[in-house]
Design a protein around this motif. Structure first.
Motif, mmCIF file in Angstrom:
data_model
loop_
_atom_site.group_PDB
_atom_site.id
_atom_site.type_symbol
_atom_site.label_atom_id
_atom_site.label_comp_id
_atom_site.label_asym_id
_atom_site.label_seq_id
_atom_site.Cartn_x
_atom_site.Cartn_y
_atom_site.Cartn_z
ATOM 1 N N GLU A 1 0.836 -1.140 -0.252
ATOM 2 C CA GLU A 1 0.090 0.098 0.068
ATOM 3 C C GLU A 1 0.945 1.189 0.071
ATOM 4 O O GLU A 1 0.508 2.293 -0.654
ATOM 5 C CB GLU A 1 -1.090 -0.229 1.178
ATOM 6 C CG GLU A 1 -1.757 1.123 1.337
ATOM 7 C CD GLU A 1 -2.848 1.554 0.475
ATOM 8 O OE1 GLU A 1 -3.315 2.548 0.304
ATOM 9 O OE2 GLU A 1 -2.922 0.249 -0.235
ATOM 10 N N ARG B 1 -4.643 8.037 -8.019
ATOM 11 C CA ARG B 1 -4.759 8.342 -6.826
ATOM 12 C C ARG B 1 -4.717 9.717 -6.354
ATOM 13 O O ARG B 1 -5.732 10.153 -5.351
ATOM 14 C CB ARG B 1 -3.368 7.421 -6.024
ATOM 15 C CG ARG B 1 -3.617 6.100 -5.944
ATOM 16 C CD ARG B 1 -2.460 5.453 -5.115
ATOM 17 N NE ARG B 1 -2.565 3.992 -4.847
ATOM 18 C CZ ARG B 1 -1.732 3.338 -4.348
ATOM 19 N NH1 ARG B 1 -0.418 3.818 -3.966
ATOM 20 N NH2 ARG B 1 -2.030 2.103 -4.086
ATOM 21 N N GLN C 1 -8.055 10.862 -6.891
ATOM 22 C CA GLN C 1 -8.935 9.924 -5.872
ATOM 23 C C GLN C 1 -9.001 10.877 -4.525
ATOM 24 O O GLN C 1 -9.940 11.318 -3.927
ATOM 25 C CB GLN C 1 -8.593 8.707 -5.684
ATOM 26 C CG GLN C 1 -9.382 7.888 -4.481
ATOM 27 C CD GLN C 1 -9.092 6.453 -4.327
ATOM 28 O OE1 GLN C 1 -8.059 6.155 -5.094
ATOM 29 N NE2 GLN C 1 -9.419 5.757 -3.345
ATOM 30 N N ALA D 1 -11.838 13.253 -2.893
ATOM 31 C CA ALA D 1 -12.089 13.085 -1.517
ATOM 32 C C ALA D 1 -12.149 14.231 -0.600
ATOM 33 O O ALA D 1 -13.105 14.723 0.197
ATOM 34 C CB ALA D 1 -11.417 11.940 -0.742
ATOM 35 N N ARG E 1 -9.599 8.553 4.935
ATOM 36 C CA ARG E 1 -10.815 7.804 5.263
ATOM 37 C C ARG E 1 -11.794 8.130 4.226
ATOM 38 O O ARG E 1 -12.557 7.127 3.605
ATOM 39 C CB ARG E 1 -11.600 8.095 6.398
ATOM 40 C CG ARG E 1 -10.690 7.236 7.735
ATOM 41 C CD ARG E 1 -11.760 7.214 9.150
ATOM 42 N NE ARG E 1 -11.733 8.632 9.638
ATOM 43 C CZ ARG E 1 -11.110 9.101 10.408
ATOM 44 N NH1 ARG E 1 -10.044 8.313 10.804
ATOM 45 N NH2 ARG E 1 -11.279 10.279 10.865
ATOM 46 N N GLU E 2 -11.994 9.158 3.976
ATOM 47 C CA GLU E 2 -12.873 9.615 2.731
ATOM 48 C C GLU E 2 -12.569 8.953 1.366
ATOM 49 O O GLU E 2 -13.494 8.706 0.466
ATOM 50 C CB GLU E 2 -13.021 11.211 2.485
ATOM 51 C CG GLU E 2 -13.767 11.685 1.642
ATOM 52 C CD GLU E 2 -15.668 11.659 2.291
ATOM 53 O OE1 GLU E 2 -16.515 11.325 1.242
ATOM 54 O OE2 GLU E 2 -15.595 11.803 3.380
ATOM 55 N N ALA E 3 -11.282 9.088 1.284
ATOM 56 C CA ALA E 3 -10.870 8.516 -0.295
ATOM 57 C C ALA E 3 -10.527 6.852 -0.007
ATOM 58 O O ALA E 3 -10.412 6.340 -1.199
ATOM 59 C CB ALA E 3 -9.384 9.150 -0.393
ATOM 60 N N GLY E 4 -10.664 6.292 1.215
ATOM 61 C CA GLY E 4 -10.812 4.990 1.138
ATOM 62 C C GLY E 4 -9.344 4.322 1.122
ATOM 63 O O GLY E 4 -8.912 3.434 0.630
ATOM 64 N N LEU E 5 -8.276 5.440 1.457
ATOM 65 C CA LEU E 5 -6.774 4.980 1.528
ATOM 66 C C LEU E 5 -6.122 5.193 2.751
ATOM 67 O O LEU E 5 -6.829 5.747 3.756
ATOM 68 C CB LEU E 5 -6.167 5.896 0.587
ATOM 69 C CG LEU E 5 -6.715 6.030 -1.031
ATOM 70 C CD1 LEU E 5 -5.994 7.004 -1.771
ATOM 71 C CD2 LEU E 5 -6.196 4.437 -1.691
#
Length: 204
Positions: free
Chosen positions: A6, A18, A21, A25, A45-49
């Motif tokens: 990651e 990314r 993304q 976000a 968290r908003e981006a899911g990363l």
């Protein structure tokens, strides 16, 4: 997912995806909660990363904000360019251009309670991006007026295209004043401004 993978450097195309993304976000997060109440953890968290992934691309929240603005500017510019490519009569094209620019900005930022704070942040850390946003409309609208006048679709009179565009832009900004309008109400006001401007330059 393997944490080391990651945090590994992403291929160029994946890195661009990314960044976009994260910028998207950040826009959602800042619009809902403002700049001060949004941390890098929140954006991740908003981006899911993972937060570590965010720091692969950005030094901090200021950098994320500027990237968010750049991403939004590119989207608005693309919308405005699409409008300019359409074979529309001058009044319709001016209205569509105002919606593509000012309407998009209001939809993204303007109908939330954090607009004042975000404007302050723009002025302090994203001045170049804020100015570029203004230039998108001014450049396209000036070109539209110049082209329409050359085609004898409109008559500019004593004012230059730049002066007319400046007046239209001020009217669009002023249309937000007073009790905060809904997006639908603001868009209706933009259409009215476009109608008035078109009538003012209509050939007699």
């Amino acid at each position: 997912m393997d944490g080391s993978r990651e945090c590994a450097p992403a291929p160029p195309d994946e890195a661009v995806t990314r960044i976009e993304q994260i910028a998207d976000a950040a826009l959602r997060r800042f619009a809902r909660y403002g700049f001060k109440r949004s941390s890098m953890d929140d954006i991740a968290r908003e981006a899911g990363l993972a937060k570590a992934t965010i720091y692969l691309h950005f030094k901090g929240k200021d950098d994320v904000f500027r990237a968010m603005m750049a991403r939004f500017l590119a989207q608005v510019a693309a919308r405005c360019e699409a409008v300019m490519a359409q074979p529309l009569p001058f009044p319709d094209k001016l209205s569509a251009l105002m919606l593509a620019h000012f309407g998009a900005g209001y939809a993204a930022f303007g109908d939330g309670e954090h607009l004042v704070e975000l404007k302050t942040v723009m002025a302090s850390i994203a001045t170049r991006e804020a100015q570029a946003f203004e230039h998108i409309f001014c450049n396209h609208a000036t070109a539209l007026l110049t082209q329409a006048a050359a085609a004898q679709e409109i008559a500019l009179g004593a004012l230059t295209p730049g002066q007319i565009v400046e007046t239209i832009a001020h009217a669009a900004i002023g249309a937000k004043m007073g009790p905060q309008p809904s997006l639908e109400s603001y868009e209706a006001r933009l259409r009215q401004i476009a109608v008035l401007a078109a009538q003012a330059v209509a050939r007699r």
